[in-house]
Design a protein around this motif. Structure first.
Motif, mmCIF file in Angstrom:
data_model
loop_
_atom_site.group_PDB
_atom_site.id
_atom_site.type_symbol
_atom_site.label_atom_id
_atom_site.label_comp_id
_atom_site.label_asym_id
_atom_site.label_seq_id
_atom_site.Cartn_x
_atom_site.Cartn_y
_atom_site.Cartn_z
ATOM 1 N N GLU A 145 0.837 -1.347 -0.025
ATOM 2 C CA GLU A 145 0.036 -0.147 0.022
ATOM 3 C C GLU A 145 0.762 1.380 0.143
ATOM 4 O OE1 GLU A 145 -2.406 -2.972 0.245
ATOM 5 O OE2 GLU A 145 -1.459 -2.752 1.937
ATOM 6 N N GLY A 146 2.244 1.195 -0.261
ATOM 7 C CA GLY A 146 3.276 2.311 -0.166
ATOM 8 C C GLY A 146 2.561 2.944 -1.558
ATOM 9 N N VAL A 147 2.425 2.150 -2.548
ATOM 10 C CA VAL A 147 2.066 2.613 -3.742
ATOM 11 C C VAL A 147 0.661 3.318 -3.796
ATOM 12 C CG1 VAL A 147 1.884 1.980 -6.160
ATOM 13 C CG2 VAL A 147 3.602 1.237 -4.822
ATOM 14 N N ASP A 148 -0.550 2.204 -3.366
ATOM 15 C CA ASP A 148 -1.806 2.591 -3.578
ATOM 16 C C ASP A 148 -2.062 3.758 -2.180
ATOM 17 O OD1 ASP A 148 -1.838 1.083 -5.448
ATOM 18 O OD2 ASP A 148 -2.635 -0.773 -4.302
ATOM 19 N N GLY A 149 -1.264 3.985 -1.409
ATOM 20 C CA GLY A 149 -1.609 4.868 -0.631
ATOM 21 C C GLY A 149 -2.788 4.837 0.604
ATOM 22 N N PHE A 150 -2.896 3.614 1.024
ATOM 23 C CA PHE A 150 -4.028 3.384 2.073
ATOM 24 C C PHE A 150 -3.426 2.502 3.207
ATOM 25 C CE2 PHE A 150 -5.120 -0.116 -1.053
ATOM 26 C CZ PHE A 150 -4.876 -1.126 -0.232
ATOM 27 N N THR A 151 -4.153 2.577 4.542
ATOM 28 C CA THR A 151 -3.573 2.024 5.813
ATOM 29 C C THR A 151 -4.454 0.649 5.794
ATOM 30 O OG1 THR A 151 -3.103 3.973 6.707
ATOM 31 C CG2 THR A 151 -3.770 2.037 8.293
#
Length: 336
Positions: free
Chosen positions: A185-191
Motif C-alpha cells: 500500500e506504499g504505492v496505493d496509499g491506504f492503511t
C-alpha cells in the motif's frame, strides 16, 4: 395462488389483445388494450404504480476489491463511504478524491454489511465468520490519519493530491522476518487495519447485517441463525436476542431517533420491534411480500419501506400497517 393465476390470465389476455385483433379497427383495438391495461394493473391494488423513468450519470468507479461487493454505506459525518466485500475486507473511501483510505482485514469470512456510527468515527461490520466487529477510522477533511492500533505508519504522502495515510510497512509487526509479504500500500496509499476494537461473538451462523441504534450506544446484528442480537457497543455485551423469524435474516435497520428496529427475512415477512417493551415480541409482523423480504428500512417521518425478491417495493405508515400506502412494481428483484 389465485391472485397470481388471475394476473397471469389477465396478462395472457392482454398479450392476445396486443398481438391479435385483426378484425378490430386500429382505434377500437387501442381502446381495448388501454382498458385491459387498466384492469391488469388494478389487480396489484389501487396504490400500485410503475417506477418512474430516472436517468443516472456514472461519476466514478471505485476499484480495488477482489470479489463481489455486498454492501455500501455513506458516513453521516465525514466525506467518506464504506464498502463490504466477499474478498473478506471492508474499505473506507474518500468521496472527494475517490481514493481508498483504509482497508480492514479483521474478518475471516465474507464481509456482508458495513455501517457508520451516527456521531463518531466508528464502523461496524458483519461477516461470514459469524462475527460482527467494531473498528475505528480517523478522518479529517480529505485526510485519513492512522490512530494507535493501525498496522503501518502514516508514511509519506508527498506528491499525492490529497493527504492520507500510507501503509508502507508490514501489515503486522509480528510478520517481520516471517516471510509474509509487504502490504504494497506504499504505492496505493491506504492503511491496513487487522484488529477491531470490539469483536462481537454469539451468533451460530453468518452475520448478514448490522446497524447502529439511536445515538450509537447499541447496535443490532442479524444472522442466518434466524436471530437478531442487540449489543452494548461500548463493552461488546449481548443485551437481548430477538427471535421470531422462521427463516434466515436478510437485513436489520435501527430507527435514527427511537428504540425501534426493523428486521427482514427470507420467510417473506418483516418485523417491527420496540426495544422498550419488556416482552421482546415484535410490535408488528407483516406478511408483506410473496418472496424474500430483502430489506425493510425507516423512511422519513413515520414511513417504513420494504423491498423484496418479488420485484416490489412497498411504502407503509408505521402507525397503521395493515396495508401499504404505495405498491411499486419493478422489472427485477430488489437488493438490500
Amino acid at each position: 395462488s389465485g391472485g397470481g393465476e388471475s394476473e397471469a390470465a389477465e396478462g395472457a389476455n392482454l398479450e392476445s389483445d396486443v398481438t391479435g385483433g385483426a378484425a378490430l379497427t386500429k382505434k377500437h383495438s387501442a381502446s381495448r388494450v388501454s382498458q385491459r391495461l387498466r384492469t391488469y394493473r388494478s389487480t396489484a391494488g389501487k396504490s400500485s404504480k410503475r417506477s418512474p423513468a430516472v436517468t443516472f450519470e456514472l461519476r466514478k468507479t471505485l476499484s480495488g476489491h477482489k470479489d463481489g461487493i455486498w454492501d455500501v454505506a455513506v458516513s453521516p459525518k465525514c466525506s467518506v463511504l464504506g464498502s463490504a466485500s466477499a474478498d473478506r475486507t471492508a474499505r473506507i473511501w474518500c468521496r472527494d478524491s475517490h481514493l481508498c483510505l483504509l482497508e480492514y482485514r479483521g474478518h475471516s469470512g465474507s464481509v456482508n454489511s458495513i455501517r457508520f456510527h451516527p456521531t463518531e468515527q466508528l464502523v461496524c461490520t458483519g461477516a461470514g465468520d459469524a462475527q460482527a466487529h467494531i473498528w475505528r477510522f480517523n478522518h479529517q477533511g480529505t485526510s485519513c490519519i492512522s490512530p494507535p492500533g493501525y498496522d503501518g505508519g502514516p508514511g509519506d504522502d508527498a506528491g499525492v493530491g490529497n493527504s492520507y495515510a500510507q501503509a508502507s510497512s508490514p501489515v503486522n509487526s509480528d510478520d517481520e522476518g516471517s516471510g509474509n509479504e509487504q502490504t504494497g500500500e506504499g504505492v496505493d496509499g491506504f492503511t491496513v487495519l487487522r484488529s477491531p476494537l470490539l469483536q462481537l461473538t454469539g451468533h451460530s451462523g453468518v452475520v448478514v447485517a448490522c446497524d447502529w441504534l439511536a445515538e450509537g450506544h447499541q447496535l443490532a446484528t442479524g444472522s442466518w441463525d434466524r436471530t437478531v442480537k442487540i449489543w452494548d457497543s461500548e463493552v461488546g455485551e449481548c443485551l437481548h436476542t430477538l427471535s421470531g423469524h422462521d427463516q434466515e435474516i436478510s437485513n436489520v435497520c435501527g430507527h435514527p431517533s427511537q428504540r425501534l428496529v426493523l428486521t427482514s427475512a427470507r420467510d417473506t415477512t418483516f418485523h417491527l420491534w420496540d426495544l422498550n417493551a419488556s416482552d421482546r415480541h415484535p410490535v408488528h409482523v407483516l406478511q408483506a411480500h410473496s418472496g424474500t423480504v430483502t430489506t425493510a428500512i425507516f423512511g422519513s417521518k413515520h414511513l417504513v419501506i420494504s423491498g423484496s425478491d418479488d420485484r416490489t417495493v412497498k411504502v407503509w405508515e408505521m402507525r397503521q400497517m395493515r396495508s401499504p400506502l404505495l405498491n411499486i412494481r419493478l422489472s427485477s428483484a430488489v437488493n438490500r
